[in-house]
Design a protein around this motif. Structure first.
Motif, PDB file in Angstrom:
ATOM      1  N   LYS A   7       0.814  -1.215   0.000  1.00 27.69           N
ATOM      2  CA  LYS A   7       0.000   0.000   0.000  1.00 27.69           C
ATOM      3  C   LYS A   7       0.849   1.267   0.000  1.00 27.69           C
ATOM      4  CE  LYS A   7      -3.834  -2.208   2.472  1.00 27.69           C
ATOM      5  NZ  LYS A   7      -4.660  -2.193   3.698  1.00 27.69           N
ATOM      6  N   VAL A   8       2.110   1.115   0.375  1.00 27.67           N
ATOM      7  CA  VAL A   8       2.996   2.276   0.490  1.00 27.67           C
ATOM      8  C   VAL A   8       4.180   2.200  -0.471  1.00 27.67           C
ATOM      9  CG1 VAL A   8       4.510   3.553   2.080  1.00 27.67           C
ATOM     10  CG2 VAL A   8       2.360   2.597   2.901  1.00 27.67           C
ATOM     11  N   HIS A   9       4.726   0.986  -0.679  1.00 22.74           N
ATOM     12  CA  HIS A   9       5.969   0.835  -1.434  1.00 22.74           C
ATOM     13  C   HIS A   9       5.858  -0.145  -2.594  1.00 22.74           C
ATOM     14  CE1 HIS A   9       7.832   2.224   2.527  1.00 22.74           C
ATOM     15  NE2 HIS A   9       8.149   3.148   1.636  1.00 22.74           N
ATOM     16  N   SER A  10       4.684  -0.280  -3.156  1.00 22.01           N
ATOM     17  CA  SER A  10       4.491  -1.220  -4.256  1.00 22.01           C
ATOM     18  C   SER A  10       5.419  -0.924  -5.424  1.00 22.01           C
ATOM     19  CB  SER A  10       3.043  -1.155  -4.749  1.00 22.01           C
ATOM     20  OG  SER A  10       2.880  -1.927  -5.925  1.00 22.01           O
ATOM     21  N   ALA A  11       5.895  -2.010  -6.056  1.00 24.38           N
ATOM     22  CA  ALA A  11       6.719  -1.853  -7.255  1.00 24.38           C
ATOM     23  C   ALA A  11       5.915  -1.287  -8.414  1.00 24.38           C
ATOM     24  CB  ALA A  11       7.319  -3.201  -7.650  1.00 24.38           C
ATOM     25  N   ALA A  12       4.573  -1.273  -8.274  1.00 26.43           N
ATOM     26  CA  ALA A  12       3.739  -0.668  -9.312  1.00 26.43           C
ATOM     27  C   ALA A  12       4.050   0.815  -9.484  1.00 26.43           C
ATOM     28  CB  ALA A  12       2.263  -0.863  -8.973  1.00 26.43           C
ATOM     29  N   TYR A  13       4.532   1.470  -8.426  1.00 23.62           N
ATOM     30  CA  TYR A  13       4.991   2.860  -8.579  1.00 23.62           C
ATOM     31  C   TYR A  13       6.063   2.939  -9.655  1.00 23.62           C
ATOM     32  CZ  TYR A  13       2.762   4.898  -4.377  1.00 23.62           C
ATOM     33  OH  TYR A  13       1.872   5.400  -3.461  1.00 23.62           O
ATOM     34  N   GLY A  14       6.959   1.964  -9.639  1.00 28.10           N
ATOM     35  CA  GLY A  14       8.034   1.949 -10.622  1.00 28.10           C
ATOM     36  C   GLY A  14       7.543   1.627 -12.016  1.00 28.10           C
ATOM     37  N   VAL A  15       6.631   0.646 -12.121  1.00 31.12           N
ATOM     38  CA  VAL A  15       6.091   0.268 -13.430  1.00 31.12           C
ATOM     39  C   VAL A  15       5.365   1.445 -14.064  1.00 31.12           C
ATOM     40  CG1 VAL A  15       4.510  -1.269 -14.649  1.00 31.12           C
ATOM     41  CG2 VAL A  15       5.897  -2.157 -12.773  1.00 31.12           C
ATOM     42  N   GLY A  16       4.558   2.138 -13.263  1.00 29.18           N
ATOM     43  CA  GLY A  16       3.821   3.284 -13.791  1.00 29.18           C
ATOM     44  C   GLY A  16       4.739   4.362 -14.325  1.00 29.18           C
ATOM     45  N   LEU A  17       5.794   4.655 -13.591  1.00 28.67           N
ATOM     46  CA  LEU A  17       6.726   5.673 -14.058  1.00 28.67           C
ATOM     47  C   LEU A  17       7.493   5.193 -15.280  1.00 28.67           C
ATOM     48  CD1 LEU A  17       7.993   8.458 -13.648  1.00 28.67           C
ATOM     49  CD2 LEU A  17       9.711   7.371 -12.174  1.00 28.67           C
ATOM     50  N   LYS A  18       7.869   3.911 -15.292  1.00 29.99           N
ATOM     51  CA  LYS A  18       8.612   3.388 -16.440  1.00 29.99           C
ATOM     52  C   LYS A  18       7.778   3.467 -17.714  1.00 29.99           C
ATOM     53  CE  LYS A  18      10.759  -0.712 -18.432  1.00 29.99           C
ATOM     54  NZ  LYS A  18      11.549   0.143 -19.338  1.00 29.99           N
ATOM     55  N   GLN A  19       6.496   3.162 -17.617  1.00 27.09           N
ATOM     56  CA  GLN A  19       5.632   3.252 -18.793  1.00 27.09           C
ATOM     57  C   GLN A  19       5.626   4.671 -19.354  1.00 27.09           C
ATOM     58  OE1 GLN A  19       1.745   1.768 -17.762  1.00 27.09           O
ATOM     59  NE2 GLN A  19       2.365  -0.382 -17.983  1.00 27.09           N
ATOM     60  N   ARG A  20       5.561   5.645 -18.462  1.00 24.83           N
ATOM     61  CA  ARG A  20       5.565   7.038 -18.908  1.00 24.83           C
ATOM     62  C   ARG A  20       6.910   7.411 -19.511  1.00 24.83           C
ATOM     63  NH1 ARG A  20       2.847  10.755 -21.431  1.00 24.83           N
ATOM     64  NH2 ARG A  20       3.174  12.890 -20.661  1.00 24.83           N
ATOM     65  N   CYS A  21       7.985   6.943 -18.901  1.00 29.97           N
ATOM     66  CA  CYS A  21       9.319   7.191 -19.452  1.00 29.97           C
ATOM     67  C   CYS A  21       9.432   6.614 -20.861  1.00 29.97           C
ATOM     68  CB  CYS A  21      10.386   6.575 -18.551  1.00 29.97           C
ATOM     69  SG  CYS A  21      10.688   7.461 -17.010  1.00 29.97           S
ATOM     70  N   ASP A  22       8.914   5.394 -21.036  1.00 26.46           N
ATOM     71  CA  ASP A  22       8.969   4.756 -22.357  1.00 26.46           C
ATOM     72  C   ASP A  22       8.179   5.557 -23.384  1.00 26.46           C
ATOM     73  OD1 ASP A  22      10.492   2.765 -21.221  1.00 26.46           O
ATOM     74  OD2 ASP A  22       8.861   1.288 -21.141  1.00 26.46           O
ATOM     75  N   GLU A  23       7.015   6.062 -22.980  1.00 25.36           N
ATOM     76  CA  GLU A  23       6.199   6.872 -23.890  1.00 25.36           C
ATOM     77  C   GLU A  23       6.937   8.131 -24.323  1.00 25.36           C
ATOM     78  OE1 GLU A  23       2.701   7.747 -21.728  1.00 25.36           O
ATOM     79  OE2 GLU A  23       1.914   5.681 -21.767  1.00 25.36           O
ATOM     80  N   LEU A  24       7.681   8.723 -23.410  1.00 24.65           N
ATOM     81  CA  LEU A  24       8.364   9.991 -23.692  1.00 24.65           C
ATOM     82  C   LEU A  24       9.766   9.795 -24.251  1.00 24.65           C
ATOM     83  CD1 LEU A  24       7.350  12.058 -20.517  1.00 24.65           C
ATOM     84  CD2 LEU A  24       6.342  12.159 -22.810  1.00 24.65           C
ATOM     85  N   GLY A  25      10.209   8.546 -24.325  1.00 23.31           N
ATOM     86  CA  GLY A  25      11.557   8.285 -24.830  1.00 23.31           C
ATOM     87  C   GLY A  25      12.641   8.532 -23.806  1.00 23.31           C
ATOM     88  N   VAL A  26      12.266   8.532 -22.546  1.00 16.08           N
ATOM     89  CA  VAL A  26      13.249   8.698 -21.470  1.00 16.08           C
ATOM     90  C   VAL A  26      13.730   7.315 -21.044  1.00 16.08           C
ATOM     91  CG1 VAL A  26      13.636   9.545 -19.123  1.00 16.08           C
ATOM     92  CG2 VAL A  26      12.123  10.805 -20.662  1.00 16.08           C
ATOM     93  N   PRO A  27      15.013   6.997 -21.184  1.00 21.39           N
ATOM     94  CA  PRO A  27      15.502   5.665 -20.797  1.00 21.39           C
ATOM     95  C   PRO A  27      15.161   5.354 -19.347  1.00 21.39           C
ATOM     96  CG  PRO A  27      17.184   6.873 -22.001  1.00 21.39           C
ATOM     97  CD  PRO A  27      16.091   7.858 -21.706  1.00 21.39           C
ATOM     98  N   CYS A  28      14.585   4.172 -19.131  1.00 20.94           N
ATOM     99  CA  CYS A  28      14.191   3.781 -17.784  1.00 20.94           C
ATOM    100  C   CYS A  28      14.387   2.283 -17.617  1.00 20.94           C
ATOM    101  CB  CYS A  28      12.731   4.152 -17.535  1.00 20.94           C
ATOM    102  SG  CYS A  28      12.143   3.733 -15.874  1.00 20.94           S
ATOM    103  N   GLU A  29      14.973   1.894 -16.500  1.00 18.96           N
ATOM    104  CA  GLU A  29      15.211   0.493 -16.189  1.00 18.96           C
ATOM    105  C   GLU A  29      14.730   0.200 -14.775  1.00 18.96           C
ATOM    106  OE1 GLU A  29      19.006  -2.574 -15.636  1.00 18.96           O
ATOM    107  OE2 GLU A  29      19.328  -0.453 -16.129  1.00 18.96           O
TER     108      GLU A  29
END
Length: 306
Positions: free
Chosen positions: A260-282
């Protein structure tokens, strides 16, 4: 133009960042302790100066604790400070105003985030005195500190070139940002889409819980757009590396308090946006320890700053 930004998140014991407890302390004593960077008693930082004949890169650590607890000493449990010093990278750990210190600030999150920006500018203003390279500054942080580090790394330049205050004239752009389990969005609608049982973030905008924040989202939308890291991400932003200790599920329907506080989904959500914008994300998962300090933050800082 924004410089290279790397975001690294690694594993925490469930709930640890919200407990208010202080990390175990390892590594060397700071070269300078409790240096004031502002007028409040929490506006203090510790400095470990790397020995070098040339100006050194510097890593600035922002502690977690939901902006409600903990302090700069956490750097000594989450960074391998000696490894950074051996690589000729100086280290700074900052404290900042917590909720109890800034109850009248609206939104509350403005206090810790702007404190972090001021601390960064202060450190740059000391570059000559402390033998630091202004062009190689990295950020790191844990949980809420990671959220703050992302906000600062993704934010447009905050320097005020015409200011009478020489510190305010310093840049807030960084070379890299290395954070642990950061909340990458403070938008309750977005977060609940990613993490259906999410409970974190309402206090950032002076609301009692996420349901109330969601109900009043339109009212606080200007604050969300100003302080949510996700909202600030743009195509010219630098690469991001995300690491979480939790199992990756997207969306995450877990009932576990940690999720509820530290889900890895926070990372997935940001990575998807990075991919859309062409910002390298791992995204990575890192738990390894060297001695008694986590290696993930330090190893990536060394790689990127050197």
């Amino acid at each position: 133009m924004k410089h290279i930004t790397i975001v690294l998140l690694f594993a925490l014991i469930a709930g640890a960042t919200l407990s208010g407890k202080t990390s175990e302390v390892y590594g060397p004593e700071p070269s300078l302790a409790n240096v004031a960077y502002g007028p409040h008693e929490k506006h203090v930082l510790d400095v470990w100066k790397a020995e070098s004949s040339q100006p050194t890169p510097v890593a600035i650590y922002i502690h977690g604790g939901a902006w409600r607890g903990r302090d700069k000493i956490d750097a000594r449990g989450w960074l391998d400070i000696q490894a950074l010093l051996d690589a000729k990278i100086s280290v700074v750990a900052i404290s900042y105003r917590l909720l109890k210190d800034a109850k009248e600030v609206e939104p509350f999150v403005k206090a810790p985030m702007e404190d972090a920006a001021r601390a960064l500018q202060f450190v740059r203003s000391k570059a000559g005195e402390w033998n630091l390279d202004k062009d190689r500054v990295g950020l790191s942080g844990v949980s809420a500190g990671g959220c703050t580090a992302l906000w600062l790394a993704y934010h447009d330049e905050l320097a005020e070139p015409q200011s009478n205050d020489p510190i305010a004239r310093e840049s807030t752009r960084v070379s890299c940002v290395v954070v642990d389990q950061a909340q990458t969005s403070l938008d309750p609608k977005q977060v609940r889409q990613w993490i259906t049982k999410a409970s974190y973030g309402a206090h950032a905008f002076n609301r009692k819980d996420l349901d109330e924040l969601l109900e009043n989202r339109e009212e606080v939308l200007p604050w969300i757009n100003a302080y949510s890291p996700y909202a600030l991400l743009t195509p010219d932003d630098p690469p991001t590396v995300l690491s979480y200790g939790a199992k990756v599920m997207f969306p995450d329907h877990s009932e576990h308090p940690f999720a509820k506080v530290h889900s890895a989904a926070y990372g997935v959500g940001l990575k998807q946006r990075c991919d859309e914008l062409g910002v390298p994300c791992e995204m990575i998962k890192a738990k390894k320890r060297r001695g008694q300090a986590f290696t993930a933050l330090s190893d990536h800082l060394i790689e990127l700053l050197k």
